[in-house]
Scaffold this motif. Structure first.
Motif, PDB file in Angstrom:
ATOM      1  N   SER A  81       0.855  -1.180   0.000  1.00  0.00           N
ATOM      2  CA  SER A  81       0.000   0.000   0.000  1.00  0.00           C
ATOM      3  C   SER A  81       0.891   1.230   0.000  1.00  0.00           C
ATOM      4  O   SER A  81       1.922   1.253   0.669  1.00  0.00           O
ATOM      5  N   PHE A  82       0.487   2.237  -0.770  1.00  0.00           N
ATOM      6  CA  PHE A  82       1.182   3.525  -0.758  1.00  0.00           C
ATOM      7  C   PHE A  82       0.263   4.618  -0.218  1.00  0.00           C
ATOM      8  O   PHE A  82       0.332   5.771  -0.633  1.00  0.00           O
ATOM      9  N   TYR A  83      -0.624   4.239   0.696  1.00  0.00           N
ATOM     10  CA  TYR A  83      -1.489   5.193   1.381  1.00  0.00           C
ATOM     11  C   TYR A  83      -0.623   6.315   1.964  1.00  0.00           C
ATOM     12  O   TYR A  83       0.526   6.068   2.340  1.00  0.00           O
ATOM     13  N   PRO A  84      -1.131   7.552   2.023  1.00  0.00           N
ATOM     14  CA  PRO A  84      -0.270   8.687   2.374  1.00  0.00           C
ATOM     15  C   PRO A  84       0.552   8.541   3.651  1.00  0.00           C
ATOM     16  O   PRO A  84       1.673   9.052   3.728  1.00  0.00           O
ATOM     17  N   SER A  85       0.033   7.837   4.665  1.00  0.00           N
ATOM     18  CA  SER A  85       0.762   7.758   5.932  1.00  0.00           C
ATOM     19  C   SER A  85       1.793   6.635   5.981  1.00  0.00           C
ATOM     20  O   SER A  85       2.491   6.485   6.988  1.00  0.00           O
ATOM     21  N   LYS A  86       1.918   5.850   4.908  1.00  0.00           N
ATOM     22  CA  LYS A  86       2.894   4.760   4.911  1.00  0.00           C
ATOM     23  C   LYS A  86       4.323   5.310   4.867  1.00  0.00           C
ATOM     24  O   LYS A  86       4.557   6.463   4.516  1.00  0.00           O
ATOM     25  N   ASN A  87       5.293   4.444   5.185  1.00  0.00           N
ATOM     26  CA  ASN A  87       6.698   4.867   5.110  1.00  0.00           C
ATOM     27  C   ASN A  87       7.042   5.376   3.716  1.00  0.00           C
ATOM     28  O   ASN A  87       7.828   6.313   3.557  1.00  0.00           O
ATOM     29  N   LEU A  88       6.471   4.739   2.690  1.00  0.00           N
ATOM     30  CA  LEU A  88       6.538   5.243   1.318  1.00  0.00           C
ATOM     31  C   LEU A  88       5.102   5.539   0.915  1.00  0.00           C
ATOM     32  O   LEU A  88       4.367   4.639   0.519  1.00  0.00           O
ATOM     33  N   GLY A  89       4.710   6.796   1.056  1.00  0.00           N
ATOM     34  CA  GLY A  89       3.309   7.152   0.860  1.00  0.00           C
ATOM     35  C   GLY A  89       3.108   8.141  -0.275  1.00  0.00           C
ATOM     36  O   GLY A  89       3.906   9.061  -0.470  1.00  0.00           O
ATOM     37  N   ALA A  90       2.023   7.955  -1.011  1.00  0.00           N
ATOM     38  CA  ALA A  90       1.640   8.886  -2.067  1.00  0.00           C
ATOM     39  C   ALA A  90       0.842  10.038  -1.461  1.00  0.00           C
ATOM     40  O   ALA A  90       0.760  10.174  -0.236  1.00  0.00           O
ATOM     41  N   LEU A  91       0.249  10.859  -2.307  1.00  0.00           N
ATOM     42  CA  LEU A  91      -0.625  11.939  -1.838  1.00  0.00           C
ATOM     43  C   LEU A  91      -2.081  11.580  -2.108  1.00  0.00           C
ATOM     44  O   LEU A  91      -2.935  12.451  -2.276  1.00  0.00           O
ATOM     45  N   GLY A  92      -2.340  10.303  -2.155  1.00  0.00           N
ATOM     46  CA  GLY A  92      -3.669   9.748  -2.362  1.00  0.00           C
ATOM     47  C   GLY A  92      -3.529   8.247  -2.291  1.00  0.00           C
ATOM     48  O   GLY A  92      -2.500   7.727  -1.850  1.00  0.00           O
TER      49      GLY A  92
END
Length: 366
Positions: A184-195
């Motif tokens: 997952s690249f959910y914003p709060s992940k260590n590697l996070g997107a902006l969505g």
């Protein structure tokens, strides 16, 4: 208030690169399945040490698409069973259900909160096809015994890496420890997107190709649909932003480890249980959990002291209304974890003063 995790601060720490990247993609006129996706997929596959990465719409879709991919390849069927830790985020379980497979809940080890390898074999039946370990809180599950059991019984190992971007287990990255992995690249992940965003990593070219097609309406070529797929694609903006953030992932994970080391050394309150330190590189501390029977009172106390905390997660999956078919299960280890867990602030941008303020407050709790 010390925030649990400030997305605003994290995003600002990547400026001006994020704004420039977004501007370039907007001006390009190409917003799906373009150069930004290709660049990120290749970079993230190389980072994880896998041959392939396929972007998806989110992490839950990544789980579903892996299982759908194996079904499409004739390696498993609907109603087959997937062994999964009972204390995971419910998204892991819903991802399995969306592929029309049956989650089989396995208790975790209390000391690590990850799936207990010693309890897996008793759950294997003729319908079992997958063991799906979750690297919870950023700590790699103990993969060696899991993969040994899987090979013994002819099962696939699918990692849920939603909280473990960059973690290393015995020299290999999370995402390259089984047959396939979901991120997952959910914003709060260590590697996070902006969505929302997600991805699948694997060394299996047939699976990667099938996942890509299934996530694009089952299309192998434009307007040619060989499979009954879904719509789950990583958009160009998110892919571009992830490429920017990937360059600093190891550095930020190291900062998280240093925060965790200070917490672990500094928290001495006998009412508070802290997870033991595992192999250093195997934990990227997406979450720093502490445990106490007085969890709700501790959370209220820390809030009053200006410290924001979260609970991961207040209700175990088998006690959720959405999974009422599991309500009769007795899972005492899982239930204890969900009853006692509290997540302290964790960010690579926490200051020394904030860390010490948090430690002092936790130690003064009575």
């Amino acid at each position: 208030m010390i925030p649990y995790y400030s997305l605003k601060q994290i995003t600002e720490s990547f400026e001006p690169e994020i704004t420039q990247t977004a501007t370039d993609i907007i001006r390009s006129g190409w917003y799906l399945q373009g150069k930004a996706n290709d660049t990120f997929e290749k970079a993230f596959a190389a980072y994880c040490g896998t041959d392939y990465c396929v972007g998806t719409g989110n992490g839950m879709d990544a789980i579903t698409l892996i299982l759908m991919g194996y079904q499409s390849l004739g390696l498993m069927s609907e109603e087959d069973e997937v062994i999964v830790p009972a204390n995971t985020c419910i998204a892991t379980i819903i991802g399995i259900l969306r592929a029309r497979m049956k989650p089989v809940l396995c208790e975790p080890i209390l000391e690590t909160c990850n799936i207990d390898p010693a309890k897996i074999e008793a759950l294997i039946t003729p319908r079992t096809k997958v063991i799906l370990p979750v690297h919870l809180y950023g700590q790699c599950a103990d993969m060696e015994p899991i993969t040994t059991i899987a090979r013994k019984h002819g099962l696939k190992v699918v990692e849920d890496c939603a909280q473990a971007h960059g973690a290393i287990y015995r020299g290999k990255r999370a995402g390259n420890l089984g047959d396939a992995a979901a991120f997952s690249f959910y914003p709060s992940k260590n590697l996070g997107a902006l969505g929302d965003g997600g991805g699948v990593t694997t060394n299996d070219g047939s699976l990667a190709g099938r996942v890509r097609a299934l996530g694009n309406y089952g299309s192998s070529a434009k307007y040619v649909h060989d499979y009954k797929g879904i719509n789950s694609r990583l958009d160009e903006l998110q892919a571009g932003i992830l490429s920017v953030k990937l360059t600093r992932l190891d550095e930020d994970n190291e900062k998280r480890r240093k925060v965790a080391e200070r917490y672990r050394k500094g928290i001495t309150n006998p009412q508070i249980r802290v997870l033991p330190c595992a192999e250093r590189e195997s934990n990227v501390y997406h979450i720093f959990p502490v445990f106490t029977p007085e969890r709700d009172r501790l959370q209220a106390y820390l809030t009053a002291k200006g410290i924001q905390t979260l609970i991961h997660y207040p209700i175990p999956p088998h006690q959720q209304k959405a999974l009422s078919e599991y309500a009769d299960l007795s899972l005492p280890v899982t239930e204890k974890i969900h009853r006692e867990e509290l997540s302290l602030p964790m960010s690579p941008l926490l200051t020394t003063e904030e860390i010490e303020q948090i430690i002092d407050a936790v130690n003064r709790f009575v």
